[in-house]
Design an enzyme around this catalytic site. Structure first.
Site, PDB file in Angstrom:
ATOM      1  N   LYS A  22     -11.423  -3.745 -17.574  1.00  0.00           N
ATOM      2  CA  LYS A  22     -12.197  -3.208 -16.204  1.00  0.00           C
ATOM      3  C   LYS A  22     -11.990  -1.973 -15.838  1.00  0.00           C
ATOM      4  O   LYS A  22     -12.885  -1.178 -15.980  1.00  0.00           O
ATOM      5  CB  LYS A  22     -12.089  -4.277 -15.351  1.00  0.00           C
ATOM      6  N   ASN A  23     -10.688  -1.422 -15.626  1.00  0.00           N
ATOM      7  CA  ASN A  23     -10.496  -0.178 -14.986  1.00  0.00           C
ATOM      8  C   ASN A  23     -10.735   0.903 -15.968  1.00  0.00           C
ATOM      9  O   ASN A  23     -10.660   2.178 -15.624  1.00  0.00           O
ATOM     10  CB  ASN A  23      -9.009  -0.300 -14.413  1.00  0.00           C
ATOM     11  N   CYS A 117     -12.209  -3.437  -3.243  1.00  0.00           N
ATOM     12  CA  CYS A 117     -11.237  -4.217  -2.509  1.00  0.00           C
ATOM     13  C   CYS A 117     -10.723  -3.627  -1.332  1.00  0.00           C
ATOM     14  O   CYS A 117     -10.188  -2.420  -1.502  1.00  0.00           O
ATOM     15  CB  CYS A 117     -10.314  -5.052  -3.577  1.00  0.00           C
ATOM     16  N   ARG A 122      -7.016   3.467   1.544  1.00  0.00           N
ATOM     17  CA  ARG A 122      -7.270   3.877   0.145  1.00  0.00           C
ATOM     18  C   ARG A 122      -7.968   5.498   0.225  1.00  0.00           C
ATOM     19  O   ARG A 122      -8.825   5.770  -0.135  1.00  0.00           O
ATOM     20  CB  ARG A 122      -8.310   3.086  -0.734  1.00  0.00           C
ATOM     21  N   ASP A 306      -1.554  -4.721  -9.797  1.00  0.00           N
ATOM     22  CA  ASP A 306      -2.624  -5.796 -10.053  1.00  0.00           C
ATOM     23  C   ASP A 306      -2.282  -6.940 -10.370  1.00  0.00           C
ATOM     24  O   ASP A 306      -3.124  -8.002 -10.880  1.00  0.00           O
ATOM     25  CB  ASP A 306      -3.590  -5.053 -10.810  1.00  0.00           C
ATOM     26  N   ARG A 398     -16.028  -9.355 -10.270  1.00  0.00           N
ATOM     27  CA  ARG A 398     -15.909  -8.121 -10.227  1.00  0.00           C
ATOM     28  C   ARG A 398     -14.947  -7.637 -11.387  1.00  0.00           C
ATOM     29  O   ARG A 398     -15.311  -6.440 -11.884  1.00  0.00           O
ATOM     30  CB  ARG A 398     -15.126  -7.301  -9.193  1.00  0.00           C
TER      31      ARG A 398
HETATM   32  C1  EPZ Z   1      -6.607   2.031  -9.182  1.00  0.00           C
HETATM   33  O1  EPZ Z   1      -7.023   2.158  -7.999  1.00  0.00           O
HETATM   34  C2  EPZ Z   1      -7.218   0.510  -9.463  1.00  0.00           C
HETATM   35  N1  EPZ Z   1      -8.665   0.855  -9.316  1.00  0.00           N
HETATM   36  C3  EPZ Z   1      -6.511  -0.451  -8.912  1.00  0.00           C
HETATM   37  O2  EPZ Z   1      -7.099  -1.803  -9.211  1.00  0.00           O
HETATM   38  C4  EPZ Z   1      -5.111  -0.177  -9.006  1.00  0.00           C
HETATM   39  O3  EPZ Z   1      -4.514  -1.448  -8.079  1.00  0.00           O
HETATM   40  C5  EPZ Z   1      -4.575   0.992  -8.511  1.00  0.00           C
HETATM   41  O4  EPZ Z   1      -5.324   1.774  -9.609  1.00  0.00           O
HETATM   42  C6  EPZ Z   1      -3.221   1.097  -8.787  1.00  0.00           C
HETATM   43  O5  EPZ Z   1      -2.819   0.867 -10.177  1.00  0.00           O
HETATM   44  C7  EPZ Z   1      -9.360   1.353 -10.415  1.00  0.00           C
HETATM   45  O6  EPZ Z   1      -9.206   1.790 -11.434  1.00  0.00           O
HETATM   46  C8  EPZ Z   1     -10.908   1.266 -10.071  1.00  0.00           C
HETATM   47  P1  EPZ Z   1      -4.531   4.983  -6.887  1.00  0.00           P
HETATM   48  P2  EPZ Z   1      -6.986   3.799  -7.374  1.00  0.00           P
HETATM   49  O7  EPZ Z   1      -5.112   6.170  -6.820  1.00  0.00           O
HETATM   50  O8  EPZ Z   1      -7.223   4.671  -8.351  1.00  0.00           O
HETATM   51  C9  EPZ Z   1      -2.524   6.725  -2.758  1.00  0.00           C
HETATM   52  C10 EPZ Z   1      -7.736  -3.992  -9.033  1.00  0.00           C
HETATM   53  O9  EPZ Z   1      -7.420  -5.108  -8.629  1.00  0.00           O
HETATM   54  N2  EPZ Z   1      -3.538   7.574  -3.036  1.00  0.00           N
HETATM   55  O10 EPZ Z   1      -3.575   4.813  -8.204  1.00  0.00           O
HETATM   56  O11 EPZ Z   1      -7.879   3.798  -6.169  1.00  0.00           O
HETATM   57  C11 EPZ Z   1      -3.081   5.157  -2.659  1.00  0.00           C
HETATM   58  O12 EPZ Z   1      -3.405   4.950  -1.215  1.00  0.00           O
HETATM   59  C12 EPZ Z   1      -7.434  -2.795  -8.710  1.00  0.00           C
HETATM   60  O13 EPZ Z   1      -8.392  -4.037 -10.503  1.00  0.00           O
HETATM   61  C13 EPZ Z   1      -3.321   8.753  -1.978  1.00  0.00           C
HETATM   62  O14 EPZ Z   1      -2.508   8.573  -1.271  1.00  0.00           O
HETATM   63  O15 EPZ Z   1      -5.356   3.622  -6.872  1.00  0.00           O
HETATM   64  C14 EPZ Z   1      -1.971   4.380  -3.264  1.00  0.00           C
HETATM   65  O16 EPZ Z   1      -1.117   3.955  -2.379  1.00  0.00           O
HETATM   66  C15 EPZ Z   1      -7.733  -2.496  -7.186  1.00  0.00           C
HETATM   67  N3  EPZ Z   1      -4.545   9.535  -2.140  1.00  0.00           N
HETATM   68  C16 EPZ Z   1      -1.261   5.014  -4.693  1.00  0.00           C
HETATM   69  O17 EPZ Z   1      -1.904   6.364  -4.255  1.00  0.00           O
HETATM   70  C17 EPZ Z   1      -5.225   9.720  -3.299  1.00  0.00           C
HETATM   71  O18 EPZ Z   1      -5.964  10.530  -3.246  1.00  0.00           O
HETATM   72  C18 EPZ Z   1      -2.150   4.730  -5.890  1.00  0.00           C
HETATM   73  O19 EPZ Z   1      -3.557   4.687  -5.727  1.00  0.00           O
HETATM   74  C19 EPZ Z   1      -5.293   8.623  -4.174  1.00  0.00           C
HETATM   75  C20 EPZ Z   1      -4.425   7.624  -3.965  1.00  0.00           C
END
Ligand code: EPZ
Length: 417
Positions: A22-23, A117, A122, A306, A398
């Protein structure tokens, strides 16, 4: 509103074939907008996030067609719009990839603040910082993000946090930029490598995906007429591995990349589960009580957030006390309230949860709170005594393709009503 009715106490046995990730898929589709040509993408999971993404791509002027059940053809030659419809983009998280892709291809983009979600805060500050360092001006107002630039120019971008989304978004924005972009402190998840492989296969010059530093030499154009296959979903594979362990069953998880699951394999072995690893499949068998263990979620190659709710189900049935520390999301323990309704003994304090192992779970009406919570609760219901009703199953749709068919083929008694 649809729900699952699950009759429990099932030992899952048999084989399951894993779908495309998916991702990865929801990043490859926007990435296809960078290509001035026609691209065929195979092994695309037909899940609701992908369906919404296809609709958005069409509104931007791309031609998007399912030519087989899991194969999409995307023709982005006549892209004529850079404003993604807000009602659609707010429905899923990965809509933020439209910013990087449209900025790269058209030098402007307007996208609604991404939905997805509810896992706590986020932010997307790292995405915005990256676009600005490449020369774009970015405005966030009235629920939307508007970005524009005359010409993106490569530079060095250091991410303050390791972010999957920001890493992919800045790859998308940089492939057609002038000169070289260096991304440091990047995420290393398999889907990052998949996006880089896909773009390289159509003419991009991206080096180092899968390591801490990615170098992107800008190119003038990406060319189509290429077929690419999405990497298998390591989270779906991990979900079935855990389901085998929790149900004390025997499942051959086929069409996966075992090294993407090394940390889960190690954790299951530590808990007393048998795991046999083959070239592109993993067999998980369990015929004894699980042992308690501690889990901390981390960016890849650490234990994936995840899979945290799913391993939580295993820990609530293990012998002894286990602790999960969630280091990525502030609010990823909402599923524990539902498990406690089924007889689990879990206490949560902030980003830590303590699991006192119990003998068994009992069926109950339970509510999914997000995608992976839904998968975890489904596993819990499959092994519980009695019948459960699982609500809010749109979350599971999803990200998991044909989930109830796959579990049914392993012996589960699930009805969608
Ligand atoms: C991706 O989310 C995945 N979603 C999520 O999958 C997954 O949980 C996550 O990566 C971590 O592996 C998709 O790929 C669509 P991040 P993403 O940016 O990209 C902080 C699922 O169930 N952060 O890696 O949104 C953030 O708050 C899901 O499939 C900032 O502070 O996650 C978090 O604590 C839900 N500023 C950490 O970094 C930013 O600009 C990691 O977030 C970006 C992120």
């Amino acid at each position: 509103m649809e729900k699952f009715i699950i009759k429990g106490k099932t030992k899952l046995t048999g084989e399951v074939s894993i779908s495309g990730a998916k991702n990865a898929a929801i990043a490859l589709l926007p990435a296809a907008l960078l290509i001035d040509g026609v691209t065929t993408i195979e092994n695309v999971p037909n899940i609701s996030d992908v369906q919404i993404c296809c609709k958005i791509l069409k509104t931007l002027g791309a031609k998007v067609k399912w030519i087989e059940s899991n194969t999409l053809r995307i023709d982005a030659r006549d892209l004529d719009c850079t404003q993604a419809p807000l009602d659609m983009t707010s429905k899923f998280r990965a809509s933020y990839y439209l910013l990087g892709a449209l900025l790269g291809r058209c030098h402007k983009a307007e996208v609604g603040l991404p939905g997805g979600c509810n896992l706590g805060a986020r932010p997307i500050d790292q995405h915005i910082k990256g676009f600005e360092l490449l020369g774009a001006s970015v405005d966030v107002t009235q629920g939307k993000i508007a970005a524009k630039v005359k010409k993106l120019v490569g530079t060095t971008i250091y991410f303050d946090v390791v972010s999957v989304g920001a890493t992919i978004n800045l790859i998308l924005a940089s492939v057609l930029a002038k000169r070289t972009t260096i991304l440091t402190n990047v995420a290393k998840e398999p889907h990052i490598v998949d996006v880089a492989n896909f773009l390289n296969s159509v003419g991009a010059d991206i080096i180092g995906a899968g390591t801490d530093i990615i170098k992107i030499n800008g190119v003038d154009k990406l060319v189509g007429n290429h077929t690419y296959s999405v990497v298998p979903d390591q989270i779906e594979a991990g979900t079935f591995m855990i389901a085998a362990a929790v149900s004390r069953g025997d499942i051959l998880v086929k069409n996966c990349i075992p090294e993407h699951l090394d940390c889960l394999t190690a954790k299951l072995l530590e808990m007393g589960v048998s795991v046999d690893v083959y070239d592109d499949s993993i067999r998980v068998t369990c015929n004894k009580k699980l042992q308690a263990s501690n889990v901390i979620t981390l960016p890849y190659p650490g234990f994936p957030t995840d899979l945290q709710p799913q391993i939580g189900v295993a820990l609530c049935l293990a012998n002894g006390t286990s602790i999960i520390s969630e280091s990525i999301w502030d609010s990823r323990f909402q599923y524990t309230n539902e498990l406690n309704k089924m007889g689990a003994q879990i206490t949560v304090q902030g980003k830590t949860a303590v699991f006192e192992g119990v003998k068994g779970l009992t069926g109950a009406p339970i509510y999914s709170t997000d995608l992976r919570a839904a998968a975890a609760l489904l596993i819990a219901a499959i092994v519980a005594n009695g019948t459960s009703e699982l609500y809010n199953i749109h979350y599971i749709d999803r990200g998991y393709e044909h989930i109830e068919d796959k579990f049914r083929a392993l012996g589960a008694n699930i009805e969608r009503v």
